[in-house]
Design an enzyme around this catalytic site. Structure first.
Site, mmCIF file in Angstrom:
data_model
loop_
_atom_site.group_PDB
_atom_site.id
_atom_site.type_symbol
_atom_site.label_atom_id
_atom_site.label_comp_id
_atom_site.label_asym_id
_atom_site.label_seq_id
_atom_site.Cartn_x
_atom_site.Cartn_y
_atom_site.Cartn_z
ATOM 1 N N HIS A 34 75.310 49.539 41.907
ATOM 2 C CA HIS A 34 74.009 49.800 41.840
ATOM 3 C C HIS A 34 73.513 49.351 43.374
ATOM 4 O O HIS A 34 72.597 50.279 43.791
ATOM 5 C CB HIS A 34 73.062 49.119 41.116
ATOM 6 C CG HIS A 34 73.400 49.411 39.594
ATOM 7 N ND1 HIS A 34 73.900 48.745 38.722
ATOM 8 C CD2 HIS A 34 73.104 50.712 38.789
ATOM 9 C CE1 HIS A 34 74.095 49.358 37.325
ATOM 10 N NE2 HIS A 34 73.602 50.617 37.543
ATOM 11 N N GLY A 145 75.811 57.353 41.097
ATOM 12 C CA GLY A 145 77.045 56.868 41.188
ATOM 13 C C GLY A 145 77.966 58.099 40.785
ATOM 14 O O GLY A 145 77.797 58.714 39.839
ATOM 15 N N SER A 184 78.103 48.325 34.134
ATOM 16 C CA SER A 184 77.350 47.503 33.432
ATOM 17 C C SER A 184 78.054 46.898 32.170
ATOM 18 O O SER A 184 77.814 45.869 31.727
ATOM 19 C CB SER A 184 76.259 47.929 32.985
ATOM 20 O OG SER A 184 75.256 48.305 34.136
#
Ligand code: PAF
Length: 284
Positions: A34, A145, A184
């Protein structure tokens, strides 16, 4: 850094923002991947806005919505440390007011394959929330992304068809030193599953090696990718080669004939479902 939790506050800050706004839409639990999107957004826009919203409409009932990590204080620190100008952190009721009828947004042609076969509600949920974020934040640029390759393709197509005046920037996947793509969900991986997770990036590297060595049969490459994943105890959902833009199937590996090619893999590693991809010729 300002923080807006509702649309009115967001629009007040938005009206004061200087120049082009670059948006980084996220579900929080920010990691180095990120941060690379934030860096790119700072290069492309004058004002950088990050949205943090764990979007319920892109999760199926059996998926990990409730246990999805939400380290809000840490995410704020990360954003401040990397020069973010504003955070948009809406509640579920702000994004989906209970008294408003649902609207559907989707790109069925791209959304029904691959991830769409395993997660049919996923891309309609992503398209809907991203379209709403675009209308609320009104960015000139939005950074996504390439790790979520199909998501990027779906969003680019949605932006084209709905004529959003927004440049969609696809940013390279960030990897750990051993090749694991940053996600994540990696925080759920214990040591043993962490090792197994390498099966995805190793399968992609093997595909690249075979193609660079002259292999032209997509089935051969797909079978080898599967074998590498299975050898790493990954329960394979798919390991395929596709056209980079249409995500359509290939008869032969020959980028000169067929255009760019991407290898995409997905599978279950212990408690976590992981995806990864590698472009075999040029980028999306
Ligand atoms: O990629 C993500 O984190 C999410 O799918 C997105 C784009 C923020 C929409 O909820």
């Amino acid at each position: 850094m300002w923080i807006a939790k509702d649309i009115e506050t967001l629009r007040k800050y938005r009206s004061e923002a200087k120049g082009y706004v670059a948006l980084v839409p996220t579900m929080g639990a920010l990691h180095a991947g990120h941060v690379s999107l934030i860096r790119r957004a700072r290069e492309l826009g004058h004002t950088v806005v990050v949205s943090l919203f764990v979007n319920p409409t892109q999760f199926a009932p059996h998926e990990d919505l409730n246990k999805y990590p939400r380290p809000f204080a840490k995410d704020c620190e990360t954003c401040i440390a990397h020069g973010v100008d504003g955070l948009f952190v809406p509640t579920v009721d702000v994004m989906y007011p209970p008294d408003v009828l649902d609207c559907e947004v989707n790109v069925p042609e791209l959304a029904k394959v691959l991830e769409g076969e395993f997660r049919p509600a996923h891309f309609p949920g992503v398209c809907r929330v991203v379209a709403k974020l675009f209308n609320m934040v009104e960015p000139k640029v939005a950074c996504f992304g390439m790790k979520d390759y199909q998501q990027l393709a779906v969003i680019k197509s949605m932006v084209q068809d709905l004529a959003f005046d927004i440049h969609i920037e696809g940013c390279p996947t960030l990897r750990q030193e051993d090749g694991l793509a940053m996600s994540s969900r990696n925080v759920y991986l214990q040591a043993e599953h962490r090792r197994h997770a390498l099966g995805l990036s190793k399968a992609l590297n093997e595909a690249k090696r075979l193609i660079d060595a002259g292999e032209t049969d997509p089935l051969v490459v797909e079978q080898v990718m599967q074998q590498v994943m299975i050898a790493h105890h990954v329960i394979v959902d798919y390991a395929v080669l596709r056209h980079a833009h249409t995500l359509g199937e290939l008869d032969i590996i020959n980028p000169q004939l067929t255009g760019d090619i991407v290898a995409l893999v997905a599978g279950q590693v212990g408690p976590v479902r992981l995806i990864d991809n590698k472009v075999m010729a040029q980028t999306l």
